[in-house]
Design a protein around this motif. Structure first.
Motif, PDB file in Angstrom:
ATOM      1  N   GLY A   1       0.781  -1.224   0.000  1.00 31.54           N
ATOM      2  CA  GLY A   1       0.000   0.000   0.000  1.00 31.54           C
ATOM      3  C   GLY A   1       0.811   1.271   0.000  1.00 31.54           C
ATOM      4  N   ILE A   2       2.133   1.173   0.022  1.00 35.63           N
ATOM      5  CA  ILE A   2       2.973   2.378   0.034  1.00 35.63           C
ATOM      6  C   ILE A   2       3.847   2.383  -1.223  1.00 35.63           C
ATOM      7  CG2 ILE A   2       4.648   3.731   1.352  1.00 35.63           C
ATOM      8  CD1 ILE A   2       3.768   2.101   3.820  1.00 35.63           C
ATOM      9  N   ASN A   3       4.861   1.491  -1.236  1.00 38.97           N
ATOM     10  CA  ASN A   3       5.787   1.458  -2.375  1.00 38.97           C
ATOM     11  C   ASN A   3       5.106   1.013  -3.664  1.00 38.97           C
ATOM     12  OD1 ASN A   3       7.799   2.090  -0.514  1.00 38.97           O
ATOM     13  ND2 ASN A   3       8.230  -0.066  -0.105  1.00 38.97           N
ATOM     14  N   ASP A   4       4.044   0.242  -3.524  1.00 41.10           N
ATOM     15  CA  ASP A   4       3.402  -0.324  -4.708  1.00 41.10           C
ATOM     16  C   ASP A   4       2.167   0.446  -5.141  1.00 41.10           C
ATOM     17  OD1 ASP A   4       5.167  -2.668  -4.922  1.00 41.10           O
ATOM     18  OD2 ASP A   4       4.274  -3.202  -3.011  1.00 41.10           O
ATOM     19  N   ALA A   5       2.005   1.674  -4.647  1.00 40.88           N
ATOM     20  CA  ALA A   5       0.800   2.459  -4.943  1.00 40.88           C
ATOM     21  C   ALA A   5       0.516   2.587  -6.438  1.00 40.88           C
ATOM     22  CB  ALA A   5       0.893   3.833  -4.293  1.00 40.88           C
ATOM     23  N   PRO A   6       1.498   2.895  -7.291  1.00 44.93           N
ATOM     24  CA  PRO A   6       1.198   3.016  -8.730  1.00 44.93           C
ATOM     25  C   PRO A   6       0.662   1.712  -9.330  1.00 44.93           C
ATOM     26  CG  PRO A   6       3.316   4.028  -8.244  1.00 44.93           C
ATOM     27  CD  PRO A   6       2.908   3.273  -7.017  1.00 44.93           C
ATOM     28  N   ALA A   7       1.281   0.585  -8.942  1.00 46.97           N
ATOM     29  CA  ALA A   7       0.839  -0.711  -9.467  1.00 46.97           C
ATOM     30  C   ALA A   7      -0.539  -1.072  -8.922  1.00 46.97           C
ATOM     31  CB  ALA A   7       1.852  -1.800  -9.106  1.00 46.97           C
ATOM     32  N   LEU A   8      -0.798  -0.761  -7.645  1.00 48.21           N
ATOM     33  CA  LEU A   8      -2.102  -1.033  -7.041  1.00 48.21           C
ATOM     34  C   LEU A   8      -3.200  -0.263  -7.767  1.00 48.21           C
ATOM     35  CD1 LEU A   8      -1.203  -0.884  -3.237  1.00 48.21           C
ATOM     36  CD2 LEU A   8      -1.963  -2.905  -4.461  1.00 48.21           C
ATOM     37  N   ALA A   9      -2.900   0.987  -8.132  1.00 45.38           N
ATOM     38  CA  ALA A   9      -3.879   1.836  -8.815  1.00 45.38           C
ATOM     39  C   ALA A   9      -4.110   1.389 -10.252  1.00 45.38           C
ATOM     40  CB  ALA A   9      -3.418   3.286  -8.787  1.00 45.38           C
ATOM     41  N   THR A  10      -3.092   0.816 -10.881  1.00 47.05           N
ATOM     42  CA  THR A  10      -3.180   0.415 -12.287  1.00 47.05           C
ATOM     43  C   THR A  10      -3.953  -0.887 -12.471  1.00 47.05           C
ATOM     44  OG1 THR A  10      -1.048   1.479 -12.696  1.00 47.05           O
ATOM     45  CG2 THR A  10      -1.812  -0.079 -14.360  1.00 47.05           C
ATOM     46  N   ALA A  11      -3.835  -1.796 -11.502  1.00 49.23           N
ATOM     47  CA  ALA A  11      -4.492  -3.107 -11.605  1.00 49.23           C
ATOM     48  C   ALA A  11      -6.010  -2.963 -11.578  1.00 49.23           C
ATOM     49  CB  ALA A  11      -4.023  -4.013 -10.471  1.00 49.23           C
ATOM     50  N   ASP A  12      -6.705  -4.000 -12.060  1.00 51.50           N
ATOM     51  CA  ASP A  12      -8.167  -4.008 -11.993  1.00 51.50           C
ATOM     52  C   ASP A  12      -8.634  -3.932 -10.550  1.00 51.50           C
ATOM     53  OD1 ASP A  12      -8.629  -4.309 -14.807  1.00 51.50           O
ATOM     54  OD2 ASP A  12      -7.981  -6.389 -14.616  1.00 51.50           O
ATOM     55  N   LEU A  13      -7.807  -4.450  -9.646  1.00 55.30           N
ATOM     56  CA  LEU A  13      -8.130  -4.460  -8.223  1.00 55.30           C
ATOM     57  C   LEU A  13      -6.835  -4.341  -7.425  1.00 55.30           C
ATOM     58  CD1 LEU A  13     -10.875  -4.886  -6.682  1.00 55.30           C
ATOM     59  CD2 LEU A  13     -10.133  -7.239  -6.320  1.00 55.30           C
ATOM     60  N   GLY A  14      -6.793  -3.384  -6.502  1.00 52.24           N
ATOM     61  CA  GLY A  14      -5.619  -3.207  -5.654  1.00 52.24           C
ATOM     62  C   GLY A  14      -5.891  -3.780  -4.276  1.00 52.24           C
ATOM     63  N   ILE A  15      -5.006  -4.681  -3.811  1.00 51.88           N
ATOM     64  CA  ILE A  15      -5.173  -5.323  -2.502  1.00 51.88           C
ATOM     65  C   ILE A  15      -3.943  -5.020  -1.661  1.00 51.88           C
ATOM     66  CG2 ILE A  15      -5.534  -7.498  -1.271  1.00 51.88           C
ATOM     67  CD1 ILE A  15      -6.693  -8.651  -3.881  1.00 51.88           C
ATOM     68  N   ALA A  16      -4.155  -4.439  -0.471  1.00 51.14           N
ATOM     69  CA  ALA A  16      -3.030  -4.072   0.390  1.00 51.14           C
ATOM     70  C   ALA A  16      -3.072  -4.831   1.702  1.00 51.14           C
ATOM     71  CB  ALA A  16      -3.043  -2.565   0.671  1.00 51.14           C
ATOM     72  N   ILE A  17      -1.883  -5.120   2.238  1.00 55.85           N
ATOM     73  CA  ILE A  17      -1.767  -5.672   3.586  1.00 55.85           C
ATOM     74  C   ILE A  17      -1.640  -4.485   4.518  1.00 55.85           C
ATOM     75  CG2 ILE A  17      -0.418  -7.160   5.095  1.00 55.85           C
ATOM     76  CD1 ILE A  17       0.670  -8.534   2.647  1.00 55.85           C
ATOM     77  N   GLY A  18      -2.510  -4.397   5.530  1.00 55.13           N
ATOM     78  CA  GLY A  18      -2.541  -3.156   6.282  1.00 55.13           C
ATOM     79  C   GLY A  18      -2.291  -3.214   7.749  1.00 55.13           C
TER      80      GLY A  18
ATOM     81  N   ILE B   1      -9.138  -3.120  -1.660  1.00 55.20           N
ATOM     82  CA  ILE B   1      -9.374  -4.104  -0.600  1.00 55.20           C
ATOM     83  C   ILE B   1      -8.170  -4.085   0.332  1.00 55.20           C
ATOM     84  CG2 ILE B   1      -9.638  -6.579  -0.093  1.00 55.20           C
ATOM     85  CD1 ILE B   1     -11.069  -6.863  -2.766  1.00 55.20           C
ATOM     86  N   VAL B   2      -8.430  -4.086   1.635  1.00 56.84           N
ATOM     87  CA  VAL B   2      -7.339  -4.064   2.617  1.00 56.84           C
ATOM     88  C   VAL B   2      -7.457  -5.286   3.521  1.00 56.84           C
ATOM     89  CG1 VAL B   2      -6.197  -2.766   4.451  1.00 56.84           C
ATOM     90  CG2 VAL B   2      -7.352  -1.546   2.606  1.00 56.84           C
ATOM     91  N   LEU B   3      -6.368  -6.063   3.600  1.00 56.30           N
ATOM     92  CA  LEU B   3      -6.288  -7.169   4.552  1.00 56.30           C
ATOM     93  C   LEU B   3      -5.695  -6.590   5.832  1.00 56.30           C
ATOM     94  CD1 LEU B   3      -4.782  -9.860   2.146  1.00 56.30           C
ATOM     95  CD2 LEU B   3      -7.174  -9.325   2.559  1.00 56.30           C
ATOM     96  N   MET B   4      -6.509  -6.503   6.880  1.00 56.40           N
ATOM     97  CA  MET B   4      -6.092  -5.808   8.082  1.00 56.40           C
ATOM     98  C   MET B   4      -5.089  -6.595   8.913  1.00 56.40           C
ATOM     99  SD  MET B   4      -7.585  -3.057   7.532  1.00 56.40           S
ATOM    100  CE  MET B   4      -7.060  -2.251   9.030  1.00 56.40           C
ATOM    101  N   GLN B   5      -4.766  -7.820   8.488  1.00 53.11           N
ATOM    102  CA  GLN B   5      -3.703  -8.575   9.145  1.00 53.11           C
ATOM    103  C   GLN B   5      -2.362  -8.184   8.511  1.00 53.11           C
ATOM    104  OE1 GLN B   5      -5.970 -10.389   7.053  1.00 53.11           O
ATOM    105  NE2 GLN B   5      -7.570 -10.172   8.578  1.00 53.11           N
ATOM    106  N   ASP B   6      -1.267  -8.725   9.033  1.00 52.24           N
ATOM    107  CA  ASP B   6       0.032  -8.463   8.415  1.00 52.24           C
ATOM    108  C   ASP B   6       0.475  -9.670   7.583  1.00 52.24           C
ATOM    109  OD1 ASP B   6       0.495 -10.209  10.441  1.00 52.24           O
ATOM    110  OD2 ASP B   6       2.061  -9.042  11.449  1.00 52.24           O
ATOM    111  N   HIS B   7      -0.511 -10.396   7.041  1.00 54.30           N
ATOM    112  CA  HIS B   7      -0.218 -11.550   6.193  1.00 54.30           C
ATOM    113  C   HIS B   7      -1.360 -11.728   5.191  1.00 54.30           C
ATOM    114  CE1 HIS B   7      -3.240 -13.923   8.336  1.00 54.30           C
ATOM    115  NE2 HIS B   7      -2.735 -13.437   9.451  1.00 54.30           N
ATOM    116  N   LEU B   8      -1.179 -12.672   4.256  1.00 54.46           N
ATOM    117  CA  LEU B   8      -2.161 -12.886   3.185  1.00 54.46           C
ATOM    118  C   LEU B   8      -3.060 -14.082   3.428  1.00 54.46           C
ATOM    119  CD1 LEU B   8       0.155 -12.334   0.081  1.00 54.46           C
ATOM    120  CD2 LEU B   8      -1.590 -10.786   0.917  1.00 54.46           C
TER     121      LEU B   8
END
Length: 696
Positions: free
Chosen positions: A586-603, A615-622
């Motif tokens: 959700g930080i370094n990958d912001a451009p790629a997250l925005a470009t994809a059909d769906l951006g999923i971040a670990i939060g 979509i945000v996964l509120m855990q620190d894992h997938l």
């Protein structure tokens, strides 16, 4: 914009119509009725009295602050409605029993009384709409009732009124169940805080908290807002935020989240964020907003319903006129058939096919600590075929770890490595110290530590000079073939080399790499089982490292040596081939997250993750990503089956007009049956399946 809670909002189609009426008022252009959360968003300039009249015309009303119901209390209005339906049913039964023994006027009076009690709202709205030439479900039902009574079908007309009233009640009940589930989720928000001000303990509403306030959180109480522990030690349940049931140990200096529950002891917490800025408040706000985003399917259904009802009226007119005029049919029987066709035109079950399923899906995911920012993203997640992953911090832990140790002088090697790296804060040093700690070797103090640019460090340990660093730190030695082979093997495996030596020999070496998350291989397997066809890793690391990680985890493909803009380009290529999601931090990958059909971040509550992705996964894992995909696919399947079922039942009912078999009873039961089935099927999303339990 002012926001109001509404009661009595049971019909999605009716809500849309009321919204259109309110938008016609002066300054009302931006007014919105949020059906899923039962709220009204209204520009402050709009005349509230006129809005209330529009709502009242459909049996809805604004709830005043003092009347706010809890999530467990059903509005009194619905209890009254059930009683009215019961009274109508009793009157109808009395008319049926007495039709042979009572005078005809008395029987008709009983039928009319039953109709009036259960259908008065529909009739009043329908008459108003008739004068406005506005053709809604209420208009259709009113015309059908008047028509049925005009040809002497008292029994069937009354049954239609009762069943339609029951149908509307069931619609509201299903939607209220979904809303209650969401309301229960939102109730995790803390209400009060025990703050220390002027040396005094005082309970205050969380809205009055200030940054820097010291609050006491006793065992079993909720932490009022994000903050840092200044005194105490306890385990904290963060399930409200992450969906994880296992408590997390916290002590002085650790960060805690608002809404988390202190399990034991008393914690003193310094508030670092106002509640409205806390992670939990943002999550709950986004979850509420997510309910109201219209998916492409919902937008299509709403648009379809606008044309569907008028089309049904045209078909009903043709059924009434064509057979008698051109085919010698009986006017009375075909007029009756046309009335039944009108009832088939009710679009409520069709419009209800999506919102309950969407709200249930968003709620289920939120319970699991998966924040989906809208129904559109929920639908899209169910269509994803390719997932691209960032490597560092996503598939790996993002922290160096000793993967392999080659030791020639066991005790001395660990003693020297530990002594030199003991006080270093470098990430590689931390990895070395973790490995040294596992060797149970006592570590001495190093003296005269000196940095060697681009190579490592040198220091004196126990009176002898030692060297620690990369291959360059060994340049003073003549390495034998065995040591050279070991160095090449580590380099070939894409490990970062950390070697230790004295003036004469190499003591040993560490092969260090970013540690793969333990759940990553199983995760990829579960994703493939969930229908994901392609799993791709995008990384800035060199080819060998990427290849090794991809093989260990079981990815279908990888791309190495990518700069941020090259990651974006790769995502564009993937999206052309299939629906693609990008998973990152959700930080370094912001451009790629925005470009994809769906951006999923670990939060796990980080602002950047919450704000960046869809979509945000509120855990620190997938670990919960496969469950989110399974739920979204289930939502999509149910919405499709709901639409097909609703249209199928209506089509069957309409086809019954060809042989003249369609009756008012069949017409209303086809719509009522569709409503009940659609509601019940949609609510099953709130129940965890066996497969989802296994994933979680």
């Amino acid at each position: 914009m002012a926001e109001y809670r509404i009661e009595g909002l049971s019909c999605a189609n009716c809500a849309r119509e009321m919204e259109e009426e309110i938008q016609k008022l002066p300054h009302g252009k931006d007014a919105k009725i949020l059906f899923n959360s039962s709220k009204l968003s209204l520009p402050e300039e709009v005349d509230l009295a006129k809005v209330e009249r529009i709502l009242a015309s459909d049996g809805a009303a604004i709830i005043k602050d003092s009347q706010q119901p809890s999530s467990t209390d059903r509005p009194r209005k619905e209890i009254d409605w059930r009683i009215l339906i019961l009274i109508s049913a009793l009157l109808f039964t009395a008319a049926l029993i007495g039709q042979d023994s009572l005078p005809s006027p008395a029987v008709i009076a009983l039928y009319l009384a039953a109709t009036a009690i259960s259908g008065y709202r529909t009739f009043i709205k329908g008459i108003k709409n008739l004068f406005r030439f506005k053709f809604t479900i209420d208009t259709l039902m009113t015309v059908a009732l008047i028509g049925a009574f005009s040809i002497g079908e008292w029994r069937e007309g009354t049954m239609v009124a009762i069943l339609f009233g029951l149908n509307e009640y069931l619609e509201g009940l299903g939607m209220e169940k979904a809303r209650s589930s969401m309301a229960a989720l939102l109730e995790v928000a803390p209400k009060e805080a025990l703050v220390i001000r002027g040396g005094q303990e005082k309970k205050i509403p969380i809205s009055e908290l200030r940054i820097g306030d010291a609050v006491l959180v006793k065992a079993g109480e909720k932490i009022p807002s994000d903050g840092r522990i200044t005194h105490g030690k306890s385990s904290v349940n963060e399930a409200a935020l992450t969906g994880e049931s296992m408590p997390v140990e916290k002590e002085k200096g650790d960060f805690v989240y608002g809404g988390s529950i202190n399990n034991e002891g008393t914690l003193k917490v310094e508030i670092t964020k106002l509640y409205q800025d806390s992670s939990l408040a943002k999550i709950l706000h986004l979850v509420e907003e997510a309910q109201e985003t219209k998916t492409p399917t919902e937008l299509f259904i709403n648009q379809f319903a606008k044309y569907y009802t008028p089309a049904i009226m045209v078909i009903a007119a043709l059924v009434m006129l064509v057979p008698p005029l051109f085919l010698g049919g009986d006017w009375s029987s075909w007029f009756y058939q046309g009335l039944a066709v009108l009832i088939v035109g009710c679009p409520c079950a069709l419009i209800l096919s999506s919102p309950i399923a969407i709200v249930s899906g968003i709620t289920r995911n939120a319970r699991n600590g998966i924040l989906v920012k809208g129904g559109t993203h929920l639908e899209q997640l169910g269509r994803i075929e390719t997932i691209a992953f960032d490597k560092t911090g996503t598939l790996t832990k993002g922290a160096p770890h000793v993967e392999r140790a080659i030791v020639y002088e066991p005790e001395l090697f660990y003693q020297v490595a530990g002594a030199i790296e003991k006080h270093s804060s470098h990430p590689l040093a931390k990895a070395v110290m973790e490995e040294v700690a596992q060797s149970n070797v006592s570590v001495a103090e190093a003296e005269e530590i000196q940095s060697v640019a681009g190579q490592g460090v040198t220091a004196i340990v126990g009176g002898t000079r030692y060297y620690l660093g990369n291959e360059g730190i060994l340049s003073h030695l003549q390495l034998d073939a065995g040591v050279k082979a070991d160095i090449e093997a580590l380099k070939h495996s894409a490990y970062t080399l950390v070697a230790a030596a004295d003036d004469h020999r190499v003591l040993g070496m560490f092969g260090i790499a970013d540690q793969i998350r333990s759940e990553s291989p199983q995760l990829i397997k579960q994703l493939q089982e969930a229908g994901i066809k392609q799993t791709v890793m995008l990384t800035g690391d060199h080819e060998k490292t990427a290849e090794k990680v991809a093989q260990k985890i079981g990815l279908t493909d990888y791309a190495a040596g990518l700069l941020p803009d090259e990651k974006v380009q790769k995502i564009k290529e993937l999206t052309k081939q299939s629906a693609t999601a990008m998973v990152g931090d959700g930080i370094n990958d912001a451009p790629a997250l925005a470009t994809a059909d769906l951006g999923i971040a670990i939060g796990k509550g980080t602002d950047s993750a919450i704000e960046t992705a869809d979509i945000v996964l509120m855990q620190d894992h997938l670990g919960r990503l496969p469950a989110a995909i399974a739920i979204s696919k289930r939502v999509n399947r149910i919405i499709k089956s709901n639409i097909l079922l609703t249209l199928g039942l209506k089509l069957i009912a309409l086809l019954l007009t060809i042989p003249g078999w369609l009756t008012l009873w069949i017409a209303i039961l086809s719509d009522m049956g569709a409503t009940i089935i659609v509601t019940l099927i949609s609510l099953t999303i709130l129940v965890e399946t066996k497969k989802e339990k296994e994933i979680l």
